[in-house]
Design a protein around this motif. Structure first.
Motif, PDB file in Angstrom:
ATOM      1  N   ASP A  31    -143.281 -22.225  42.639  1.00  0.00           N
ATOM      2  CA  ASP A  31    -142.920 -22.363  44.045  1.00  0.00           C
ATOM      3  C   ASP A  31    -142.098 -21.155  44.501  1.00  0.00           C
ATOM      4  O   ASP A  31    -141.142 -20.759  43.848  1.00  0.00           O
ATOM      5  CB  ASP A  31    -142.114 -23.653  44.244  1.00  0.00           C
ATOM      6  CG  ASP A  31    -141.972 -24.017  45.703  1.00  0.00           C
ATOM      7  OD1 ASP A  31    -142.743 -23.492  46.529  1.00  0.00           O
ATOM      8  OD2 ASP A  31    -141.086 -24.831  46.031  1.00  0.00           O
ATOM      9  N   GLY A  32    -142.504 -20.578  45.619  1.00  0.00           N
ATOM     10  CA  GLY A  32    -141.781 -19.442  46.182  1.00  0.00           C
ATOM     11  C   GLY A  32    -142.283 -18.089  45.731  1.00  0.00           C
ATOM     12  O   GLY A  32    -141.903 -17.065  46.310  1.00  0.00           O
ATOM     13  N   CYS A  33    -143.148 -18.049  44.733  1.00  0.00           N
ATOM     14  CA  CYS A  33    -143.671 -16.776  44.234  1.00  0.00           C
ATOM     15  C   CYS A  33    -144.773 -16.280  45.176  1.00  0.00           C
ATOM     16  O   CYS A  33    -145.738 -16.994  45.441  1.00  0.00           O
ATOM     17  CB  CYS A  33    -144.211 -16.936  42.818  1.00  0.00           C
ATOM     18  SG  CYS A  33    -144.650 -15.374  42.047  1.00  0.00           S
ATOM     19  N   GLN A  34    -144.624 -15.044  45.692  1.00  0.00           N
ATOM     20  CA  GLN A  34    -145.552 -14.543  46.706  1.00  0.00           C
ATOM     21  C   GLN A  34    -146.082 -13.148  46.392  1.00  0.00           C
ATOM     22  O   GLN A  34    -146.527 -12.442  47.291  1.00  0.00           O
ATOM     23  CB  GLN A  34    -144.837 -14.515  48.076  1.00  0.00           C
ATOM     24  CG  GLN A  34    -144.463 -15.871  48.620  1.00  0.00           C
ATOM     25  CD  GLN A  34    -145.669 -16.684  49.038  1.00  0.00           C
ATOM     26  OE1 GLN A  34    -146.666 -16.137  49.475  1.00  0.00           O
ATOM     27  NE2 GLN A  34    -145.582 -17.993  48.891  1.00  0.00           N
ATOM     28  N   ASP A  35    -146.058 -12.724  45.123  1.00  0.00           N
ATOM     29  CA  ASP A  35    -146.543 -11.376  44.831  1.00  0.00           C
ATOM     30  C   ASP A  35    -148.074 -11.318  44.914  1.00  0.00           C
ATOM     31  O   ASP A  35    -148.750 -12.335  45.082  1.00  0.00           O
ATOM     32  CB  ASP A  35    -146.044 -10.887  43.467  1.00  0.00           C
ATOM     33  CG  ASP A  35    -146.539 -11.731  42.305  1.00  0.00           C
ATOM     34  OD1 ASP A  35    -147.596 -12.373  42.438  1.00  0.00           O
ATOM     35  OD2 ASP A  35    -145.866 -11.767  41.269  1.00  0.00           O
ATOM     36  N   ARG A  39    -150.867 -14.418  45.192  1.00  0.00           N
ATOM     37  CA  ARG A  39    -151.555 -14.638  46.474  1.00  0.00           C
ATOM     38  C   ARG A  39    -153.073 -14.654  46.272  1.00  0.00           C
ATOM     39  O   ARG A  39    -153.787 -15.449  46.890  1.00  0.00           O
ATOM     40  CB  ARG A  39    -151.156 -13.557  47.480  1.00  0.00           C
ATOM     41  CG  ARG A  39    -149.755 -13.716  48.047  1.00  0.00           C
ATOM     42  CD  ARG A  39    -149.608 -12.974  49.368  1.00  0.00           C
ATOM     43  NE  ARG A  39    -149.850 -11.549  49.191  1.00  0.00           N
ATOM     44  CZ  ARG A  39    -148.913 -10.643  48.892  1.00  0.00           C
ATOM     45  NH1 ARG A  39    -147.661 -11.042  48.720  1.00  0.00           N
ATOM     46  NH2 ARG A  39    -149.217  -9.369  48.770  1.00  0.00           N
ATOM     47  N   VAL A  42    -153.998 -17.999  44.694  1.00  0.00           N
ATOM     48  CA  VAL A  42    -153.935 -19.065  45.702  1.00  0.00           C
ATOM     49  C   VAL A  42    -155.161 -18.990  46.612  1.00  0.00           C
ATOM     50  O   VAL A  42    -155.774 -20.011  46.945  1.00  0.00           O
ATOM     51  CB  VAL A  42    -152.634 -18.969  46.518  1.00  0.00           C
ATOM     52  CG1 VAL A  42    -152.680 -19.909  47.725  1.00  0.00           C
ATOM     53  CG2 VAL A  42    -151.430 -19.301  45.644  1.00  0.00           C
ATOM     54  N   ARG A  43    -155.540 -17.792  47.002  1.00  0.00           N
ATOM     55  CA  ARG A  43    -156.713 -17.618  47.868  1.00  0.00           C
ATOM     56  C   ARG A  43    -157.989 -18.086  47.174  1.00  0.00           C
ATOM     57  O   ARG A  43    -158.821 -18.779  47.777  1.00  0.00           O
ATOM     58  CB  ARG A  43    -156.834 -16.151  48.272  1.00  0.00           C
ATOM     59  CG  ARG A  43    -157.968 -15.892  49.265  1.00  0.00           C
ATOM     60  CD  ARG A  43    -157.919 -14.486  49.845  1.00  0.00           C
ATOM     61  NE  ARG A  43    -158.066 -13.466  48.817  1.00  0.00           N
ATOM     62  CZ  ARG A  43    -157.096 -12.650  48.417  1.00  0.00           C
ATOM     63  NH1 ARG A  43    -155.882 -12.749  48.972  1.00  0.00           N
ATOM     64  NH2 ARG A  43    -157.298 -11.734  47.486  1.00  0.00           N
ATOM     65  N   PHE A  54    -147.578 -26.388  44.073  1.00  0.00           N
ATOM     66  CA  PHE A  54    -146.466 -25.457  43.898  1.00  0.00           C
ATOM     67  C   PHE A  54    -145.318 -26.229  43.245  1.00  0.00           C
ATOM     68  O   PHE A  54    -144.866 -27.245  43.789  1.00  0.00           O
ATOM     69  CB  PHE A  54    -146.034 -24.868  45.242  1.00  0.00           C
ATOM     70  CG  PHE A  54    -147.102 -24.010  45.873  1.00  0.00           C
ATOM     71  CD1 PHE A  54    -147.212 -22.670  45.562  1.00  0.00           C
ATOM     72  CD2 PHE A  54    -148.014 -24.569  46.763  1.00  0.00           C
ATOM     73  CE1 PHE A  54    -148.203 -21.884  46.127  1.00  0.00           C
ATOM     74  CE2 PHE A  54    -149.011 -23.793  47.342  1.00  0.00           C
ATOM     75  CZ  PHE A  54    -149.111 -22.448  47.022  1.00  0.00           C
TER      76      PHE A  54
END
Length: 250
Positions: A31-35, A39, A42-43, A54
Motif C-alpha cells: 500500500d502506498g508504493c507508486q514507483d 504502476r 497494477v495496470r 493493497f
C-alpha cells in the motif's frame, strides 16, 4: 501458499509472468508504493481483471516464501482457464445441446476437483466459476480432478449473473440445486442446460437463484439436511444424463 497456487514474488518475476501470459488470480501490492514497476503491475492486473489488493508490509512479509517480495506477491493458477465460448464450441463440435455446470462460490479445492471429474464423466461441456469468493484451478483442485482438468474446460468470469444472462441468449436455461425446489425426478432437465451448484455453506446466492428458470432438489431421507457440494453436483449431473440420454430406454 494459498490453496497451493503458484506463488510469484518480486517485481520482475510478476512482470515476466504477465508477459508470458500466465493466469494471475490475485496480486497483493504494498500500500502506498507508486514507483514505475509497481504502476505497471497494477495496470496489467486491471487489464487482466485480476483481483488486486493493497496491503501493509506485514501482510506481504507473512505471505512471502523468500523474504524478497519487493512489495508484490502474486498467486497464479496451476492451470489455465478457458473462455465461456470455448465451452459452447465444445458442445457445437459434438453436435449436442450445451450442458454447463456453474459453481456459485465453491471454496474447497477438493470439491472443485471432484466436480470437474464428475463433469467430465457426465459429458458436461464445461464448468464456469466466479472470480471472487471462490477457489480457482489450484494444484489441489487439479489433483482431485484425477486428470479431468486436462479435458474439461473451466472458465472464470467476473459476474456469474451477467454470464447467465448472456448464455440465456444462446438458448440455455438454468436450474439450481436448493431444498426449496421440486424433486429432480419430476422436472425436465433436457435440452441446453446450465446446472447451478451453490457454496458449501450458504448454497446458491440470492441473485444467482433469481436468474435460474427453476429450482430442483435431491430427495433425502436421512438425518442431515444436505449433501456435500461435489456429491450433489454428481447426483444432479447424472439425472441430467439419464433424462437426456436414457429417458424411455431403461
Amino acid at each position: 501458499m494459498e490453496n497451493e497456487s503458484l506463488t510469484i514474488e518480486g517485481r520482475n518475476a510478476v512482470l515476466e509472468a504477465f508477459r508470458a501470459g500466465k493466469t494471475i488470480d490475485k496480486i497483493f501490492v504494498l500500500d502506498g508504493c507508486q514507483d514505475g514497476p509497481i504502476r505497471t503491475i497494477v495496470r496489467e492486473a486491471k487489464k487482466g481483471d485480476t483481483i488486486l489488493s493493497f496491503v501493509a508490509k506485514e501482510r506481504l512479509d507473512q505471505m512471502s516464501e523468500t523474504g524478497k517480495h519487493q512489495g508484490v506477491v502474486a498467486y497464479a493458477a496451476a492451470y489455465g482457464y478457458a473462455q465461456v465460448e470455448d465451452i459452447l464450441n465444445a458442445a457445437r463440435k459434438k453436435n449436442e445441446p450445451p450442458f454447463v455446470i456453474l459453481l456459485d462460490e465453491i471454496e474447497d479445492p477438493h470439491n472443485l476437483g471432484a466436480i470437474i471429474r464428475t463433469a467430465n464423466q457426465a459429458g458436461a461441456h464445461g464448468i464456469i466459476i466466479p472470480k471472487r469468493r471462490a477457489v480457482g484451478l489450484t494444484a489441489t483442485a487439479a489433483k482431485a480432478s484425477a486428470g479431468a482438468i486436462n479435458y474439461t474446460p473451466v472458465a472464470k468470469v467476473t459476474n456469474l449473473v451477467k454470464t447467465m444472462e448472456q448464455l440465456k441468449e444462446e438458448g440455455l436455461w438454468f436450474v439450481c440445486a436448493d431444498m426449496d425446489g421440486g424433486v429432480m425426478y419430476g422436472q425436465n432437465l433436457k435440452g441446453p442446460i446450465g446446472l447451478v451448484i451453490g457454496s458449501e455453506g450458504d448454497g446458491v446466492s440470492r441473485l444467482v437463484k433469481e436468474k435460474c428458470d427453476f429450482v430442483t432438489k435431491i430427495p433425502m431421507f436421512g438425518d442431515v439436511d444436505s449433501l456435500n457440494a461435489s456429491v450433489a453436483a454428481g447426483v444432479l449431473a447424472y439425472e441430467v444424463v439419464r433424462q437426456r440420454r436414457f429417458a424411455g430406454k431403461l
